[in-house]
Design a protein around this motif. Structure first.
Motif, PDB file in Angstrom:
ATOM      1  N   SER A  17       0.842  -1.378  -0.132  1.00 49.74           N
ATOM      2  CA  SER A  17      -0.045  -0.105   0.313  1.00 49.74           C
ATOM      3  C   SER A  17       1.336   1.340  -0.583  1.00 49.74           C
ATOM      4  N   GLN A  18       2.586   0.947   0.648  1.00 46.61           N
ATOM      5  CA  GLN A  18       3.456   2.021   0.424  1.00 46.61           C
ATOM      6  C   GLN A  18       4.106   2.057  -1.102  1.00 46.61           C
ATOM      7  N   HIS A  19       3.811   1.860  -1.984  1.00 46.99           N
ATOM      8  CA  HIS A  19       4.394   1.296  -3.046  1.00 46.99           C
ATOM      9  C   HIS A  19       4.369   1.193  -4.153  1.00 46.99           C
ATOM     10  N   LEU A  20       2.912   2.063  -4.343  1.00 46.46           N
ATOM     11  CA  LEU A  20       2.244   1.053  -5.445  1.00 46.46           C
ATOM     12  C   LEU A  20       1.658   2.489  -6.032  1.00 46.46           C
ATOM     13  N   LYS A  21       1.820   3.398  -7.467  1.00 47.09           N
ATOM     14  CA  LYS A  21       1.559   4.397  -7.935  1.00 47.09           C
ATOM     15  C   LYS A  21       0.100   4.027  -7.561  1.00 47.09           C
ATOM     16  N   PRO A  22      -0.759   5.414  -7.535  1.00 54.49           N
ATOM     17  CA  PRO A  22      -2.714   5.303  -7.962  1.00 54.49           C
ATOM     18  C   PRO A  22      -2.503   4.731  -9.286  1.00 54.49           C
ATOM     19  N   GLY A  23      -3.165   3.362  -8.592  1.00 56.72           N
ATOM     20  CA  GLY A  23      -4.147   2.752  -9.809  1.00 56.72           C
ATOM     21  C   GLY A  23      -3.220   2.220 -10.434  1.00 56.72           C
ATOM     22  N   GLY A  24      -2.208   1.651  -9.745  1.00 53.01           N
ATOM     23  CA  GLY A  24      -1.036   0.543  -9.568  1.00 53.01           C
ATOM     24  C   GLY A  24      -1.675  -1.201  -9.231  1.00 53.01           C
ATOM     25  N   TRP A  25      -1.840  -2.062  -9.203  1.00 51.48           N
ATOM     26  CA  TRP A  25      -1.745  -3.705  -8.868  1.00 51.48           C
ATOM     27  C   TRP A  25      -0.386  -3.869  -8.298  1.00 51.48           C
ATOM     28  N   LEU A  26      -1.127  -4.785  -6.904  1.00 50.48           N
ATOM     29  CA  LEU A  26      -1.061  -6.652  -5.791  1.00 50.48           C
ATOM     30  C   LEU A  26      -1.615  -7.483  -7.030  1.00 50.48           C
ATOM     31  N   LEU A  27      -0.718  -7.946  -7.309  1.00 54.32           N
ATOM     32  CA  LEU A  27      -0.783  -9.467  -7.601  1.00 54.32           C
ATOM     33  C   LEU A  27       0.107 -10.507  -6.932  1.00 54.32           C
ATOM     34  N   LEU A  28      -0.774 -11.748  -6.680  1.00 57.99           N
ATOM     35  CA  LEU A  28      -0.182 -12.587  -5.562  1.00 57.99           C
ATOM     36  C   LEU A  28      -0.875 -13.905  -6.004  1.00 57.99           C
ATOM     37  N   GLU A  29       0.046 -14.970  -5.849  1.00 56.38           N
ATOM     38  CA  GLU A  29      -0.551 -16.149  -6.206  1.00 56.38           C
ATOM     39  C   GLU A  29       0.082 -16.975  -4.691  1.00 56.38           C
ATOM     40  N   HIS A  30      -1.254 -17.558  -4.512  1.00 54.76           N
ATOM     41  CA  HIS A  30      -1.666 -18.003  -3.490  1.00 54.76           C
ATOM     42  C   HIS A  30      -2.478 -19.682  -3.389  1.00 54.76           C
ATOM     43  N   GLY A  31      -2.157 -20.806  -2.036  1.00 52.99           N
ATOM     44  CA  GLY A  31      -2.706 -21.809  -2.147  1.00 52.99           C
ATOM     45  C   GLY A  31      -4.044 -22.005  -2.313  1.00 52.99           C
ATOM     46  N   PHE A  32      -4.769 -22.975  -2.804  1.00 50.15           N
ATOM     47  CA  PHE A  32      -5.960 -23.585  -3.103  1.00 50.15           C
ATOM     48  C   PHE A  32      -6.979 -22.910  -2.823  1.00 50.15           C
ATOM     49  N   ASP A  33      -7.062 -22.902  -1.396  1.00 53.14           N
ATOM     50  CA  ASP A  33      -8.074 -22.841  -0.839  1.00 53.14           C
ATOM     51  C   ASP A  33      -8.056 -21.026   0.055  1.00 53.14           C
ATOM     52  N   GLN A  34      -7.081 -20.234  -1.050  1.00 56.47           N
ATOM     53  CA  GLN A  34      -6.941 -18.854   0.150  1.00 56.47           C
ATOM     54  C   GLN A  34      -7.418 -17.882  -0.701  1.00 56.47           C
ATOM     55  N   ALA A  35      -8.430 -17.953  -1.493  1.00 55.21           N
ATOM     56  CA  ALA A  35      -8.523 -16.954  -1.967  1.00 55.21           C
ATOM     57  C   ALA A  35      -9.545 -15.816  -1.159  1.00 55.21           C
ATOM     58  N   HIS A  36     -10.380 -16.355  -0.971  1.00 58.68           N
ATOM     59  CA  HIS A  36     -11.548 -15.702   0.105  1.00 58.68           C
ATOM     60  C   HIS A  36     -10.486 -14.496   0.800  1.00 58.68           C
ATOM     61  N   ALA A  37      -9.551 -15.408   1.850  1.00 56.28           N
ATOM     62  CA  ALA A  37      -8.958 -14.948   2.441  1.00 56.28           C
ATOM     63  C   ALA A  37      -8.033 -13.648   2.007  1.00 56.28           C
ATOM     64  N   VAL A  38      -6.951 -14.104   1.111  1.00 52.81           N
ATOM     65  CA  VAL A  38      -6.771 -12.542   0.281  1.00 52.81           C
ATOM     66  C   VAL A  38      -7.220 -11.729   0.128  1.00 52.81           C
ATOM     67  N   GLN A  39      -8.162 -11.781  -0.992  1.00 51.76           N
ATOM     68  CA  GLN A  39      -9.161 -11.055  -1.351  1.00 51.76           C
ATOM     69  C   GLN A  39      -9.697 -10.032  -0.175  1.00 51.76           C
ATOM     70  N   THR A  40     -10.474 -10.513   1.501  1.00 51.90           N
ATOM     71  CA  THR A  40      -9.960  -9.502   2.617  1.00 51.90           C
ATOM     72  C   THR A  40      -9.235  -9.128   2.945  1.00 51.90           C
ATOM     73  N   LEU A  41      -8.184 -10.048   2.959  1.00 49.26           N
ATOM     74  CA  LEU A  41      -6.922  -9.188   3.580  1.00 49.26           C
ATOM     75  C   LEU A  41      -6.253  -7.076   2.759  1.00 49.26           C
ATOM     76  N   LEU A  42      -6.947  -7.555   1.183  1.00 53.00           N
ATOM     77  CA  LEU A  42      -6.798  -6.626   0.020  1.00 53.00           C
ATOM     78  C   LEU A  42      -7.847  -5.477   0.460  1.00 53.00           C
ATOM     79  N   GLY A  43      -8.661  -5.879   0.598  1.00 52.40           N
ATOM     80  CA  GLY A  43     -10.092  -5.133   0.868  1.00 52.40           C
ATOM     81  C   GLY A  43      -9.629  -4.143   1.795  1.00 52.40           C
ATOM     82  N   ASN A  44      -8.863  -4.753   2.901  1.00 53.49           N
ATOM     83  CA  ASN A  44      -9.352  -4.541   4.500  1.00 53.49           C
ATOM     84  C   ASN A  44      -8.159  -3.220   4.011  1.00 53.49           C
ATOM     85  N   GLN A  45      -7.652  -3.523   3.827  1.00 52.18           N
ATOM     86  CA  GLN A  45      -6.145  -2.114   3.001  1.00 52.18           C
ATOM     87  C   GLN A  45      -5.964  -1.103   2.601  1.00 52.18           C
ATOM     88  N   GLY A  46      -7.624  -1.202   1.845  1.00 49.19           N
ATOM     89  CA  GLY A  46      -7.802  -0.541   0.654  1.00 49.19           C
ATOM     90  C   GLY A  46      -7.856  -0.461  -0.394  1.00 49.19           C
TER      91      GLY A  46
END
Ligand code: GLN
Length: 282
Positions: free
Chosen positions: A228-257
């Motif tokens: 969140s401190q290292h992206l330009k406005p409109g920049g993307w963070l893209l993460l690979e994760h485990g088969f059952d982690q999509a919901h948890a990772v989406q929640t982390l991203l949403g909570n961070q803004g």
């Protein structure tokens, strides 16, 4: 068990298959023992009746046993194809998975309309993601970070051999890049839970590239927070994760803004990557 001394090319692959190796792996290992290119499977068909010489025979038998002992084919042959590039890999780095090409494709589409994009690959390992991005987008400024000096040696050797200019940095996630901002931050971080039984099947790969705390999300939490401190406005963070982690990772991203939070499937149809955009206006 050892194959018969008088094996032909065709009999050798059949022998390895009877021990349990998939046909494709048996072929790749035999091509390696013969000193042929890994994609030259047609050669095996046209030379099926050729006898194996003693040295090739011994090497192939040894490599078959190593593979049966769960060592990745890529460590035995010393190389892996990723996104059309031949990478040198060894036990200092994770064996790059074809599933991770999903992340590369997603990053390329996010950057399609960005001239001279600034990109960083966190936890680059063999350099797979960074090198695939640079290879496809020559105009991109691509940086790559790893906490393992050994991994950076493997990655920078791959970059040199492939003639791809990537800037390598040693350290933990974005820490060595304090003053940089990016159009995209991409990462295939460690994400396996430290008590996951699956880890016992991955003993040949570096544990530091695989395991990440009790729920497997320790490093992803750090990356989401730092990004969140290292992206330009409109920049993307893209993460690979485990088969059952999509919901948890989406929640982390949403909570961070992050906004436009979404996931992508891998080749097996599993939600394998999640990402979000840093808002243009806060
Ligand atoms: N996809 C790998 C596996 O579970 C893990 C890779 C990683 O942790 N980044 O086999």
């Amino acid at each position: 068990m050892s194959p018969s001394r008088n094996f032909t090319v065709a009999q050798a692959t059949a022998w390895a298959q009877t021990l349990g190796l998939p046909r494709l792996e048996a072929q790749v290992l035999l091509l390696h023992a013969l000193g042929c290119a890994p994609h030259d499977r047609a050669w095996l068909l046209t030379h099926g009746d050729d006898p194996l010489d003693a040295a090739t025979h011994a090497t192939f038998a040894n490599h078959t046993q190593r593979r049966l002992n769960t060592e990745p084919v890529a460590y035995i042959t010393g190389q892996k194809e990723f996104f059309g590039l031949t990478l040198h890999v060894d036990p200092r780095v994770l064996d790059p998975r074809a599933d991770t090409e999903t992340l590369v494709e997603w990053a390329l589409s996010c950057l399609a309309d960005v001239p001279t994009p600034q990109v960083v690959d966190l936890g680059t390992g063999s350099g797979a993601i960074a090198l695939a991005l640079k290879h496809t987008r020559h105009d991109a400024v691509v940086l790559a970070v790893d906490a393992s000096a050994d991994a950076l040696t493997v990655a920078s050797n791959n970059a040199k051999r492939l003639g791809l200019a990537v800037g390598f940095h040693h350290g933990s996630w974005l820490t060595p890049l304090a003053l940089h901002t990016f159009d995209a931050i991409v990462s295939n971080p460690p994400y396996v839970a430290s008590d996951d039984a699956h880890l016992t099947a991955l003993t040949h790969e570096p544990l530091s590239a695989l395991a990440s705390g009790l729920d497997g999300l320790d490093d992803i939490r750090t990356i989401v927070r730092q990004s969140s401190q290292h992206l330009k406005p409109g920049g993307w963070l893209l993460l690979e994760h485990g088969f059952d982690q999509a919901h948890a990772v989406q929640t982390l991203l949403g909570n961070q803004g992050f906004v436009k939070v979404q996931s992508r499937h891998d080749l097996a149809g599993i939600l394998r990557c999640s990402g979000g955009q840093w808002p243009t206006v806060k």
